[in-house]
Design a protein around this motif. Structure first.
Motif, PDB file in Angstrom:
ATOM      1  N   MET A   1       1.024  -0.924  -0.283  1.00 47.19           N
ATOM      2  CA  MET A   1      -0.015  -0.117  -0.188  1.00 47.19           C
ATOM      3  C   MET A   1       0.578   1.273  -0.217  1.00 47.19           C
ATOM      4  N   GLU A   2       0.965   2.058  -0.541  1.00 45.72           N
ATOM      5  CA  GLU A   2       1.503   3.546  -1.004  1.00 45.72           C
ATOM      6  C   GLU A   2       0.603   4.520  -0.569  1.00 45.72           C
ATOM      7  N   PHE A   3       2.081   5.431   0.529  1.00 47.20           N
ATOM      8  CA  PHE A   3       0.669   6.474   1.184  1.00 47.20           C
ATOM      9  C   PHE A   3       1.887   7.537   1.091  1.00 47.20           C
ATOM     10  N   ASP A   4       1.771   8.964   2.102  1.00 48.11           N
ATOM     11  CA  ASP A   4       2.221  10.271   2.052  1.00 48.11           C
ATOM     12  C   ASP A   4       2.104  10.403   3.018  1.00 48.11           C
ATOM     13  N   PHE A   5       2.632  11.200   3.702  1.00 43.46           N
ATOM     14  CA  PHE A   5       2.466  11.858   4.921  1.00 43.46           C
ATOM     15  C   PHE A   5       2.879  13.021   5.522  1.00 43.46           C
ATOM     16  N   ILE A   6       2.255  14.414   5.217  1.00 42.37           N
ATOM     17  CA  ILE A   6       1.516  15.855   4.538  1.00 42.37           C
ATOM     18  C   ILE A   6       2.083  16.099   5.948  1.00 42.37           C
ATOM     19  N   TYR A   7       2.742  17.331   6.089  1.00 44.18           N
ATOM     20  CA  TYR A   7       2.537  18.416   7.669  1.00 44.18           C
ATOM     21  C   TYR A   7       2.386  19.594   6.677  1.00 44.18           C
ATOM     22  N   ASN A   8       1.444  20.360   7.314  1.00 45.59           N
ATOM     23  CA  ASN A   8       1.346  21.804   6.624  1.00 45.59           C
ATOM     24  C   ASN A   8       1.522  22.965   7.558  1.00 45.59           C
ATOM     25  N   THR A   9       2.753  23.145   7.384  1.00 40.47           N
ATOM     26  CA  THR A   9       2.936  24.579   8.256  1.00 40.47           C
ATOM     27  C   THR A   9       2.395  25.177   8.693  1.00 40.47           C
ATOM     28  N   GLU A  71      -7.930 -10.155   6.762  1.00 34.96           N
ATOM     29  CA  GLU A  71      -8.398  -9.050   5.709  1.00 34.96           C
ATOM     30  C   GLU A  71      -9.430  -8.302   6.625  1.00 34.96           C
ATOM     31  N   VAL A  72      -8.577  -6.478   6.126  1.00 34.55           N
ATOM     32  CA  VAL A  72      -9.799  -5.805   7.142  1.00 34.55           C
ATOM     33  C   VAL A  72     -10.800  -5.322   6.540  1.00 34.55           C
ATOM     34  N   VAL A  73     -11.820  -4.368   6.242  1.00 34.09           N
ATOM     35  CA  VAL A  73     -12.664  -3.915   5.807  1.00 34.09           C
ATOM     36  C   VAL A  73     -12.692  -2.923   6.695  1.00 34.09           C
ATOM     37  N   ILE A  74     -12.679  -1.891   6.542  1.00 36.38           N
ATOM     38  CA  ILE A  74     -13.405  -0.493   6.219  1.00 36.38           C
ATOM     39  C   ILE A  74     -14.754   0.381   6.019  1.00 36.38           C
ATOM     40  N   CYS A  75     -15.886   0.201   6.518  1.00 39.69           N
ATOM     41  CA  CYS A  75     -16.777   0.624   6.064  1.00 39.69           C
ATOM     42  C   CYS A  75     -17.453   1.618   6.488  1.00 39.69           C
ATOM     43  N   GLN A 101     -14.849   7.029  -0.776  1.00 43.74           N
ATOM     44  CA  GLN A 101     -14.692   7.516   0.686  1.00 43.74           C
ATOM     45  C   GLN A 101     -15.464   6.556   1.884  1.00 43.74           C
ATOM     46  N   LEU A 102     -16.679   5.944   1.004  1.00 45.47           N
ATOM     47  CA  LEU A 102     -17.353   5.180   2.366  1.00 45.47           C
ATOM     48  C   LEU A 102     -17.111   3.503   1.996  1.00 45.47           C
ATOM     49  N   TYR A 103     -16.545   2.701   1.278  1.00 47.88           N
ATOM     50  CA  TYR A 103     -15.660   1.347   1.810  1.00 47.88           C
ATOM     51  C   TYR A 103     -14.341   0.955   1.123  1.00 47.88           C
ATOM     52  N   ALA A 104     -13.323   0.435   2.158  1.00 50.98           N
ATOM     53  CA  ALA A 104     -11.943   0.017   1.345  1.00 50.98           C
ATOM     54  C   ALA A 104     -11.991  -1.222   2.145  1.00 50.98           C
ATOM     55  N   GLU A 105     -10.675  -2.562   1.315  1.00 47.40           N
ATOM     56  CA  GLU A 105     -10.269  -3.077   1.886  1.00 47.40           C
ATOM     57  C   GLU A 105      -8.609  -3.276   1.746  1.00 47.40           C
ATOM     58  N   CYS A 106      -8.135  -3.894   2.733  1.00 45.26           N
ATOM     59  CA  CYS A 106      -7.095  -4.033   2.795  1.00 45.26           C
ATOM     60  C   CYS A 106      -6.381  -5.739   4.256  1.00 45.26           C
ATOM     61  N   GLY A 107      -5.596  -5.821   3.442  1.00 42.08           N
ATOM     62  CA  GLY A 107      -4.374  -6.524   4.187  1.00 42.08           C
ATOM     63  C   GLY A 107      -3.806  -6.447   5.794  1.00 42.08           C
ATOM     64  N   LEU A 108      -4.458  -6.663   6.355  1.00 44.77           N
ATOM     65  CA  LEU A 108      -3.429  -6.710   8.093  1.00 44.77           C
ATOM     66  C   LEU A 108      -2.047  -6.107   8.339  1.00 44.77           C
ATOM     67  N   GLU A 109      -1.635  -6.848   7.143  1.00 46.35           N
ATOM     68  CA  GLU A 109      -0.467  -6.125   7.177  1.00 46.35           C
ATOM     69  C   GLU A 109       0.174  -5.666   7.232  1.00 46.35           C
ATOM     70  N   ASP A 110      -0.968  -4.827   6.320  1.00 45.00           N
ATOM     71  CA  ASP A 110      -1.030  -3.395   5.748  1.00 45.00           C
ATOM     72  C   ASP A 110      -1.052  -2.825   6.077  1.00 45.00           C
ATOM     73  N   LEU A 111      -2.222  -2.911   7.024  1.00 43.85           N
ATOM     74  CA  LEU A 111      -2.857  -1.547   8.146  1.00 43.85           C
ATOM     75  C   LEU A 111      -2.022  -1.820   9.623  1.00 43.85           C
ATOM     76  N   LEU A 112      -1.772  -2.595   9.074  1.00 40.39           N
ATOM     77  CA  LEU A 112      -0.276  -2.227  10.947  1.00 40.39           C
ATOM     78  C   LEU A 112       0.938  -1.288  10.752  1.00 40.39           C
ATOM     79  N   HIS A 113       1.291  -1.529   9.252  1.00 40.68           N
ATOM     80  CA  HIS A 113       3.179  -0.784   9.078  1.00 40.68           C
ATOM     81  C   HIS A 113       1.978   0.034   8.214  1.00 40.68           C
ATOM     82  N   LEU A 114       0.921   0.590   8.632  1.00 41.07           N
ATOM     83  CA  LEU A 114       0.184   1.789   7.758  1.00 41.07           C
ATOM     84  C   LEU A 114       0.213   2.591   9.267  1.00 41.07           C
TER      85      LEU A 114
END
Length: 124
Positions: A1-9, A71-75, A101-114
């Motif tokens: 899973m790709e992600f970016d973290f941003i801090y708006n100063t 397997e992780v489901v966000i709903c 913006q209402l439903y997503a799936e990912c693996g548990l390992e990916d979520l833990l890492h994120l």
């Protein structure tokens, strides 16, 4: 899973950017918790205790996170229909709503890492 973290100063605001398929997860992590590393610790602790056969559910203010067999489901609750004690997907409403913006799936390992990486980025 790709992600970016941003801090708006200028706004002094922390933000997380995930792919379009993971917008519900992004909303879940940003909207359900305070922007502090410690706010995520209870969820992270629970997720780290799960194994491949575990089932787990976290009900937030607007989203439900469900883990089943790693397997992780966000709903979003708007996709769920109350039926007795359990809530299930409502297929009729499912077709009417933009699910990005209402439903997503990912693996548990990916979520833990994120979550672990996100905690390191956030202030304590």
């Amino acid at each position: 899973m790709e992600f970016d973290f941003i801090y708006n100063t200028e706004a002094k605001r922390y933000s997380l950017k995930l792919s379009s398929e993971q917008l519900a997860l992004q909303c879940f992590l940003l909207d359900e918790f305070e922007p502090k590393a410690s706010a995520y610790q209870p969820l992270l602790t629970q997720l780290q205790q799960l194994n491949a056969q575990s089932q787990y559910q976290w009900d937030g203010k607007e989203y439900r996170l469900t883990v089943q067999a790693s397997e992780v489901v966000i709903c979003h609750f708007s996709l769920l229909q109350e039926q007795g004690i359990e809530m299930e997907l409502d297929p009729e409403q499912d077709l009417e709503l933009d699910q990005s913006q209402l439903y997503a799936e990912c693996g548990l390992e990916d979520l833990l890492h994120l979550i672990q990486q996100w905690q390191q980025f956030l202030p304590t």
